[in-house]
Motif scaffolding. Sequence first.
Motif, PDB file in Angstrom:
ATOM      1  N   HIS A 571      -6.255 -24.468  -6.671  1.00 22.92           N
ATOM      2  CA  HIS A 571      -7.643 -24.070  -6.912  1.00 22.92           C
ATOM      3  C   HIS A 571      -7.786 -22.552  -6.970  1.00 22.92           C
ATOM      4  N   GLY A 572      -6.851 -21.927  -7.648  1.00 23.97           N
ATOM      5  CA  GLY A 572      -6.922 -20.490  -7.864  1.00 23.97           C
ATOM      6  C   GLY A 572      -6.184 -19.648  -6.856  1.00 23.97           C
ATOM      7  N   THR A 573      -5.764 -20.239  -5.736  1.00 20.54           N
ATOM      8  CA  THR A 573      -5.013 -19.481  -4.727  1.00 20.54           C
ATOM      9  C   THR A 573      -3.524 -19.672  -4.978  1.00 20.54           C
ATOM     10  N   PRO A 574      -2.768 -18.598  -5.202  1.00 22.13           N
ATOM     11  CA  PRO A 574      -1.338 -18.729  -5.504  1.00 22.13           C
ATOM     12  C   PRO A 574      -0.583 -19.417  -4.368  1.00 22.13           C
ATOM     13  N   LEU A 575       0.523 -20.063  -4.739  1.00 22.79           N
ATOM     14  CA  LEU A 575       1.390 -20.715  -3.767  1.00 22.79           C
ATOM     15  C   LEU A 575       2.592 -19.831  -3.457  1.00 22.79           C
ATOM     16  N   HIS A 576       3.126 -19.972  -2.245  1.00 26.47           N
ATOM     17  CA  HIS A 576       4.362 -19.281  -1.874  1.00 26.47           C
ATOM     18  C   HIS A 576       5.083 -20.085  -0.798  1.00 26.47           C
ATOM     19  N   PHE A 577       6.354 -19.735  -0.586  1.00 26.76           N
ATOM     20  CA  PHE A 577       7.150 -20.371   0.464  1.00 26.76           C
ATOM     21  C   PHE A 577       7.235 -19.434   1.669  1.00 26.76           C
ATOM     22  N   VAL A 578       7.069 -20.012   2.866  1.00 26.15           N
ATOM     23  CA  VAL A 578       7.102 -19.257   4.121  1.00 26.15           C
ATOM     24  C   VAL A 578       8.230 -19.806   4.984  1.00 26.15           C
ATOM     25  N   THR A 596      -0.345 -22.256   0.569  1.00 28.96           N
ATOM     26  CA  THR A 596      -1.100 -21.309  -0.245  1.00 28.96           C
ATOM     27  C   THR A 596      -0.874 -19.908   0.301  1.00 28.96           C
ATOM     28  N   GLU A 597      -1.130 -18.915  -0.536  1.00 23.99           N
ATOM     29  CA  GLU A 597      -0.812 -17.542  -0.161  1.00 23.99           C
ATOM     30  C   GLU A 597      -1.583 -17.075   1.063  1.00 23.99           C
ATOM     31  N   ASP A 598      -2.761 -17.690   1.313  1.00 28.61           N
ATOM     32  CA  ASP A 598      -3.538 -17.348   2.509  1.00 28.61           C
ATOM     33  C   ASP A 598      -3.153 -18.222   3.702  1.00 28.61           C
ATOM     34  N   ASP A 599      -2.115 -19.065   3.532  1.00 27.42           N
ATOM     35  CA  ASP A 599      -1.591 -19.940   4.584  1.00 27.42           C
ATOM     36  C   ASP A 599      -2.607 -20.951   5.100  1.00 27.42           C
ATOM     37  N   GLN A 600      -3.629 -21.259   4.319  1.00 32.93           N
ATOM     38  CA  GLN A 600      -4.658 -22.188   4.762  1.00 32.93           C
ATOM     39  C   GLN A 600      -4.364 -23.629   4.364  1.00 32.93           C
ATOM     40  N   VAL A 601      -3.593 -23.845   3.289  1.00 35.85           N
ATOM     41  CA  VAL A 601      -3.370 -25.196   2.779  1.00 35.85           C
ATOM     42  C   VAL A 601      -1.869 -25.485   2.775  1.00 35.85           C
ATOM     43  N   ARG A 602      -1.477 -26.640   3.352  1.00 33.03           N
ATOM     44  CA  ARG A 602      -0.070 -27.041   3.403  1.00 33.03           C
ATOM     45  C   ARG A 602       0.152 -28.443   2.835  1.00 33.03           C
ATOM     46  N   TYR A 603      -0.924 -29.142   2.472  1.00 32.15           N
ATOM     47  CA  TYR A 603      -0.824 -30.496   1.941  1.00 32.15           C
ATOM     48  C   TYR A 603      -1.271 -30.482   0.481  1.00 32.15           C
ATOM     49  N   PHE A 604      -0.513 -31.196  -0.376  1.00 29.97           N
ATOM     50  CA  PHE A 604      -0.786 -31.173  -1.812  1.00 29.97           C
ATOM     51  C   PHE A 604      -0.677 -32.598  -2.356  1.00 29.97           C
ATOM     52  N   TYR A 605      -1.485 -32.884  -3.366  1.00 26.70           N
ATOM     53  CA  TYR A 605      -1.579 -34.256  -3.864  1.00 26.70           C
ATOM     54  C   TYR A 605      -1.572 -34.267  -5.393  1.00 26.70           C
ATOM     55  N   GLY A 606      -0.926 -35.316  -5.951  1.00 24.59           N
ATOM     56  CA  GLY A 606      -1.001 -35.618  -7.366  1.00 24.59           C
ATOM     57  C   GLY A 606      -0.539 -34.503  -8.287  1.00 24.59           C
ATOM     58  N   ARG A 607       0.618 -33.921  -8.003  1.00 24.53           N
ATOM     59  CA  ARG A 607       1.102 -32.850  -8.868  1.00 24.53           C
ATOM     60  C   ARG A 607       2.619 -32.733  -8.760  1.00 24.53           C
ATOM     61  N   GLU A 608       3.179 -32.046  -9.749  1.00 22.15           N
ATOM     62  CA  GLU A 608       4.586 -31.672  -9.707  1.00 22.15           C
ATOM     63  C   GLU A 608       4.687 -30.164  -9.543  1.00 22.15           C
ATOM     64  N   LEU A 609       5.731 -29.735  -8.859  1.00 24.85           N
ATOM     65  CA  LEU A 609       5.940 -28.295  -8.669  1.00 24.85           C
ATOM     66  C   LEU A 609       7.387 -27.970  -8.985  1.00 24.85           C
ATOM     67  N   ASN A 610       7.569 -27.078  -9.929  1.00 27.30           N
ATOM     68  CA  ASN A 610       8.891 -26.540 -10.204  1.00 27.30           C
ATOM     69  C   ASN A 610       9.052 -25.237  -9.434  1.00 27.30           C
ATOM     70  N   PHE A 611      10.215 -25.054  -8.816  1.00 27.15           N
ATOM     71  CA  PHE A 611      10.462 -23.810  -8.082  1.00 27.15           C
ATOM     72  C   PHE A 611      11.947 -23.476  -8.164  1.00 27.15           C
ATOM     73  N   GLN A 612      12.250 -22.242  -7.814  1.00 25.04           N
ATOM     74  CA  GLN A 612      13.614 -21.747  -7.944  1.00 25.04           C
ATOM     75  C   GLN A 612      14.109 -21.225  -6.604  1.00 25.04           C
ATOM     76  N   ALA A 613      15.366 -21.541  -6.278  1.00 21.60           N
ATOM     77  CA  ALA A 613      16.031 -20.999  -5.085  1.00 21.60           C
ATOM     78  C   ALA A 613      17.104 -20.015  -5.527  1.00 21.60           C
ATOM     79  N   ARG A 614      17.076 -18.823  -4.957  1.00 21.31           N
ATOM     80  CA  ARG A 614      18.082 -17.798  -5.244  1.00 21.31           C
ATOM     81  C   ARG A 614      18.770 -17.411  -3.940  1.00 21.31           C
ATOM     82  N   CYS A 615      20.098 -17.415  -3.963  1.00 16.84           N
ATOM     83  CA  CYS A 615      20.887 -17.091  -2.777  1.00 16.84           C
ATOM     84  C   CYS A 615      21.958 -16.069  -3.152  1.00 16.84           C
ATOM     85  N   PRO A 616      22.345 -15.208  -2.235  1.00 15.37           N
ATOM     86  CA  PRO A 616      23.412 -14.242  -2.537  1.00 15.37           C
ATOM     87  C   PRO A 616      24.776 -14.929  -2.580  1.00 15.37           C
ATOM     88  N   THR A 617      25.655 -14.413  -3.419  1.00 12.41           N
ATOM     89  CA  THR A 617      27.030 -14.929  -3.439  1.00 12.41           C
ATOM     90  C   THR A 617      27.881 -14.278  -2.356  1.00 12.41           C
TER      91      THR A 617
END
Length: 706
Positions: A571-578, A596-617
């Motif tokens: 709903h307009g608030t960006p998502l991030h991983f903590v 959510t970026e304001d850390d207020q929402v942790r539950y999500f419904y009816g959607r798909e999320l693509n995300f990327q994991a980057r790790c050092p070699t």
Amino acid sequence: MRFLLPFFCLFLLAACQDNRAPEADYEDDFLLVAHQTLTPNDSDYDQDMSLQAIVRNRVDQGAGSGLWIRTTLPWLRIGSGQLDTRHLERLGERAKPLRRFLDTGTLSRVEDGEIAETRIADPALHEEMVERFGDKVEQLLDQATATSVPLPNDPRPGDTWQASASLWGLPKVTADYRVLDRDGDRVLIALTLAGEGVDGEARMIARWPSGMPEALRLHSTASVPDQDATLEQRLLLISQRHYPYPVQDWDVDPLRVEMYAETTERQLNDPRIVDPDQRLSMRDQDYVNTLLDSAEQSLFYQPDQLEEARLLTEGDWSLAHPLQQQASFHFTGFDGPAPDGLLLNRLGETGGFYGLATPMPSDVGRDPLVLTGDGKFDADGPIKLTGAARIWTDGEPVTLKRGDGAPESLKILDWQDQRVDLQLGGDLGQWRAQPLDGDGEPLPYAVIYRPFQQADPSARVFVERLTLDPPLDQLTLITEHPIATLRLTPLRESERPLTFTVRPLPDDRKPGTDPGGVRHQASPLPEVPDDTGALLDGLTLQGLDDNRLRVTGPPGLRLCTLTPEDGADYHGTPLHFVWDKGDAKEHLDPGFELRTEDDQVRYFYGRELNFQARCPTAVETVTLTREQPGCARFDGDNGVRLGDDCGGIEGLDYAALDDTGLALQPLGEDDDGVRRFWGKVKKVRLLRADGDQQRDLQARFEEVPQ
């Protein structure tokens, strides 16, 4: 009156006249812990009462000719706080006579090594109490006066004698005395008590030549004719200045004996098996001394709790964790005169360094510092407490097979296939034990420590726990595989003095950028795995059944960065991983959590999320010191500023370390942009990434359930 008043007493085993002690030897503060059970003879219902108190003896130069001892009670707590002298003002006028009695106490005259006279110190109060209580005042003085018992000129084990004695909560009785042991000026004495309607047993460590107690354990039963009842009492008394071991009062209350025994039984039935490499390693004495140096500066008190008549102290958990394994401590007093309105309470030792680090949330009478309740304490500066620490470090290990004879100073109580019980402490010393398999490799194991004969509630065991040595312990090792051999390491013991500086915290608990002292935190840097290439392969998506997303993985996952696809929002608030460190008690693994970026929402419904994991070699550990600062600038004792060229791993903080090698707690930035830490920064450690690997992932959240 029966429980409260008899505790104004002076217990004196006087030496023979040719061994007269200096007057200062009669001055001391005693910690008193007692439990009484009143059982009506025609009923099965008991009435229990507990007591905690500080008893103070001082030589009074103005009471008259000769040696006079004034005994007062600056703190008294009965039950769970039904009466606590810190709160007497709540009782108004009714409490004034009691406050006068607590403050002025009794006076006892010592003549030719015996107590010749005892009186209430305030004559006007004495007359007032006689008018109110009549002959009961004389009964009080009978019980509040201790009979002086001449000790032999040179007490030795086996010496016996008989004399009358007055002990706390008892009328005068006859006591048979027997010397059990002696170590210099410390004499261990057994007492068998017998009198009209009274019997009991006790052990006391008396200091030679004054005869003043260093410690006392007493069990007694007495008939109470006017209530047709029997009174059973367990009592522990220790000298706050002279008793050289941490206070343990867990067995004064029989109900606590039962409770702790049940807790131990649950641990034995459901042991927590831990891999050997997950246990803290033993460190050398120099390092333990460095931890203790830091611990001396790590205590703070909370002035904002004074309205509740408590002076809460708090310490440093990061220091307490390694110290609890290799050291113990006890207090001996204040460094200099005690602050007005403040008392030392050695019940604050009962939790060891863990208890020193974390205050009790509720008031159970175990705060290390206790207010007297007269409002005289001024919370405007640091308080200094003296003490001593015992340190244990590894000696030369020996390996023992089942059936072999144990070393002379070690007792193996039982050896089963997957369990071994050992007896430690006392004159046996301390040992470290590690179970090994048939190839000599360490086994995963659980370890349970408890006092020896912990589950025995008998009066004999309660009394006999007092010896000249430290208390005895029992250690149990439990494994999931057969124990072929034991690696037994004797622990070398050393002692050192301590001076704790307890500093005040601001009322808002915001320490600012230079509060003094030291405070540590868990290191913000994760352990670097040997195989960083396995980080991406071990990623696991959890929580989707509950419409949450938590990404866990192998050790070292914190080195990675997780990023939602561009434009992902709620709903307009960006998502991030903590990053979340998890909770072992809740069986929650550490990992990255989607919010959510304001850390207020942790539950999500009816959607798909693509995300990327980057790790050092590969990961490089960089250490910057004052001598070789590199990209860092050190500012004063506690300030650091990192340059843009330091190049630490994205999302990872750096660690500012002091002499202990532990990470200091950050305090924030000052006006010049310098980051301040709670303690003297010796070096900075950060992690740099070398190379990059990535993996694309997708999570699907179910619709809102109907």
